[in-house]
Design a protein around this motif. Sequence first.
Motif, mmCIF file in Angstrom:
data_model
loop_
_atom_site.group_PDB
_atom_site.id
_atom_site.type_symbol
_atom_site.label_atom_id
_atom_site.label_comp_id
_atom_site.label_asym_id
_atom_site.label_seq_id
_atom_site.Cartn_x
_atom_site.Cartn_y
_atom_site.Cartn_z
ATOM 1 N N PRO A 1 -14.624 28.273 136.439
ATOM 2 C CA PRO A 1 -15.024 27.744 137.755
ATOM 3 C C PRO A 1 -14.248 26.523 138.199
ATOM 4 C CG PRO A 1 -16.703 27.284 136.088
ATOM 5 C CD PRO A 1 -15.721 28.209 135.457
ATOM 6 N N VAL A 2 -13.528 25.877 137.293
ATOM 7 C CA VAL A 2 -12.767 24.700 137.705
ATOM 8 C C VAL A 2 -11.699 24.394 136.666
ATOM 9 C CG1 VAL A 2 -14.304 23.035 136.581
ATOM 10 C CG2 VAL A 2 -12.982 22.318 138.579
ATOM 11 N N LEU A 3 -10.613 23.776 137.110
ATOM 12 C CA LEU A 3 -9.556 23.296 136.229
ATOM 13 C C LEU A 3 -9.669 21.777 136.168
ATOM 14 C CD1 LEU A 3 -7.042 24.440 134.691
ATOM 15 C CD2 LEU A 3 -5.686 23.823 136.696
ATOM 16 N N SER A 4 -9.590 21.210 134.955
ATOM 17 C CA SER A 4 -9.857 19.767 134.803
ATOM 18 C C SER A 4 -8.803 19.087 133.949
ATOM 19 C CB SER A 4 -11.231 19.560 134.162
ATOM 20 O OG SER A 4 -11.218 20.019 132.823
ATOM 21 N N CYS A 5 -8.777 17.757 134.073
ATOM 22 C CA CYS A 5 -7.895 16.920 133.278
ATOM 23 C C CYS A 5 -8.770 15.991 132.428
ATOM 24 C CB CYS A 5 -6.965 16.103 134.177
ATOM 25 S SG CYS A 5 -5.980 14.871 133.282
ATOM 26 N N ASP A 6 -8.670 16.080 131.112
ATOM 27 C CA ASP A 6 -9.470 15.244 130.218
ATOM 28 C C ASP A 6 -9.046 13.779 130.254
ATOM 29 O OD1 ASP A 6 -10.990 17.357 129.399
ATOM 30 O OD2 ASP A 6 -9.773 17.807 127.636
#
Length: 773
Positions: A476-481
């Motif tokens: 559902p989403v692409l993220s940056c840690d």
Amino acid sequence: MSGVFVRVALDHPVPTLFDYRCDAALAPVPGMLACVPFGKRRAVGVICEVTTHSDVPNERLRGVEALCAACEPLSEEWLALVKFAGDYYQRSLGEVALPALPQALRDPERWPRLFAPQERYRLTATGRTALPEALPARASALRRLAAALAASDAPPGADDPAGADGSCGLDAADARALHPKASATLAAWQDAGWVVLERVAVGAASPAPGPVPLTPGIAAEASAAPERPTLTAEQAQAVEAIAAARDFVPFLLHGVTGSGKTEVYLHALDALFTARPDAQALVLVPEINLTPQFEAVFRARFAALGGDTPIVTLHSGMADGERARAWLAAHTGRARIVLGTRLAVLASLPRLALVIVDEEHDPAYKQQEGLRYSARDLAIWRGKQLGIPVVLGSATPSLESWWQAEQGRYRRLTLARRAVADAALPTVRLVDLEDERRRGRSSVDGISGPLASALKARLERGEQSLVFLNRRGYAPVLSCDSCGWLAGCPRCTAYVVLHKPERALRCHHCGWEARIPRSCPDCGNVDIAPLGRGTQRVEETLAELVPGARVLRIDADSTRRKGSAEALFSDVHAGEVDILVGTQMIAKGHDFQRVSLVGVLNADTALFSHDFRAGERLFAQLMQVSGRAGRAGLPGEVLVQTRYPRHALYQALARHDYVGFAEATLAERRDAHLPPFVYQALLRAEARTLEGALGFLAQGAAALAGIEAAARVTVYDAVPMTIVKVANVHRAQLLVESASRAALLATLRAWQPSLRALKGALRWSLEVDPLDI
């Protein structure tokens, strides 16, 4: 002014009919389609009134350009139906009537081609006798063509059957689809005197046919229907009650999954056509992908039904010409059974005698744009209008329908057991994810240990499994840690969904799409990763977790091409799939004979929704998908992964206790003054800014002060919608409700002129009985 004038309904938001002068040689009648000038363009409208007087000054009156004489006028009952829908859902008559017609009928340029006579082939009496003996035993394509001729043809009384009972026979296009050299073959059969070619006017009504006795031999192939199963006592009682209804009776057929509701429909239709050979029936299903299997079952059962097109389908996925021909077959009475999605409820059926709404609880029956009507509710009104029975079928009826049955307004018919003798409802197990975590049993990308073990066990036994996740895409989403960046849509207040096979980020609200970035656009970190999971990711995980399993995904992404859903479901039924992964498309209506295990992922999110209907939808969804297991005698099992196994909803699910869930939820709704105990309407506004949308709604709320009926209406504050911005347009809503339906509708009617006078919104709409708030 004297002469002939017509008042025409046009697809325009102004709630009025438009006067035109009619100088055509053909006398106009109400229900006729007319092409008229409207502004700087031409438009097709429906004539609602014919009069000898008009209050419009002569110099302002324009003339009708053409009348559609080839199309039989729409009936008074149909005009009353669309008028009611317009009044109830706060739309002009034309905004209901015109969209209900096929696009081809709304284009006068296409009238000549649409109503051009169709070529149809019919067997002669000589052909019925000679053709079966003349066909080689192994000529399967020829025998299919001959069988189709026999199935579509009424028995003529002479070698020249023209005019025997109206327009029957096999359409030339259908013949070519059955045999690559159909034209040459049929020409040869014409020369032999076995077949005649007729040209049939599409828009003309045909006499009501009766059941057709088929010739042995060819007929056996044409009507090779499966043997009819013996009805259970509960099914027989339901069929008897429906068949005995002689007036408007709304039936609520509450049957557990696999209890044979479809068989009840088939027997009820059989009884109808036996009692009334000229009758028509309307069968509604919630989704397009359910129509092929229903159509196959109905065609097999009613192969000998009279008429040239005994069964037609109507849905938005059809090509314009195909849909127009099906609509005309229903309108002229040639189609005896009309099977379709919600738009079919507004089809013209002059001899309608029975309406069936399958999966009546499904939200898909409520149109969510344009005319926001409920097909289920219009089906009930149409049954009352015509004095005919209406059957609402579901394993999980909507709480509105259940409440009507509790009040005695609907007659409840119950199927409490599965129809197959050795088939029982599946066992439901709740997998406690928190307990699994405490015990150190980590899941693999959302698949818990118990579910993975169960999937492997089914594979070893040669049985099929189904994994349900109502979220398509890869994640559902692409993220940056590193910095916390989340991939959002630049045009909407929503995250974009990662679609890994296409290497794309896609917004499911406005359609915006972009390539997957190589690094975080905010901090440059290359370790960006998907967050959460969708059906694509689950498909990938299962392929690794259950080696050797044939995994198939069915969702809106994998079924974009026409016919793709039907082909994928055929693979499942043929046993070519071990694990089926999908969204709500696979949750209802499908009879998977080999599925013995259902796994449910990520159901908990609905428990915390702001929408008071979320729990009802979740319970219905889980009951429906659970019902896919154990339908053919195999022991069925359902594993629901949850962090809240003691939640009342899951406990009721484990007991298969719809009645208990419905009673508890209705009690909560009564205490909270929510539907079905109150009636609601929603005013939505769209503007370039959120302030503009909220300002319009505030002005609208203030305008209610001068409306007398509004004294019995509660008005809530205007608020932004859940997804505030879609395609750079900001959206807000204002809820009004009342314990009196009449007071609410009177308020809405009086409110509309004030709303039209307001400025500030790009668009606004009123929705009666909203499902999504």
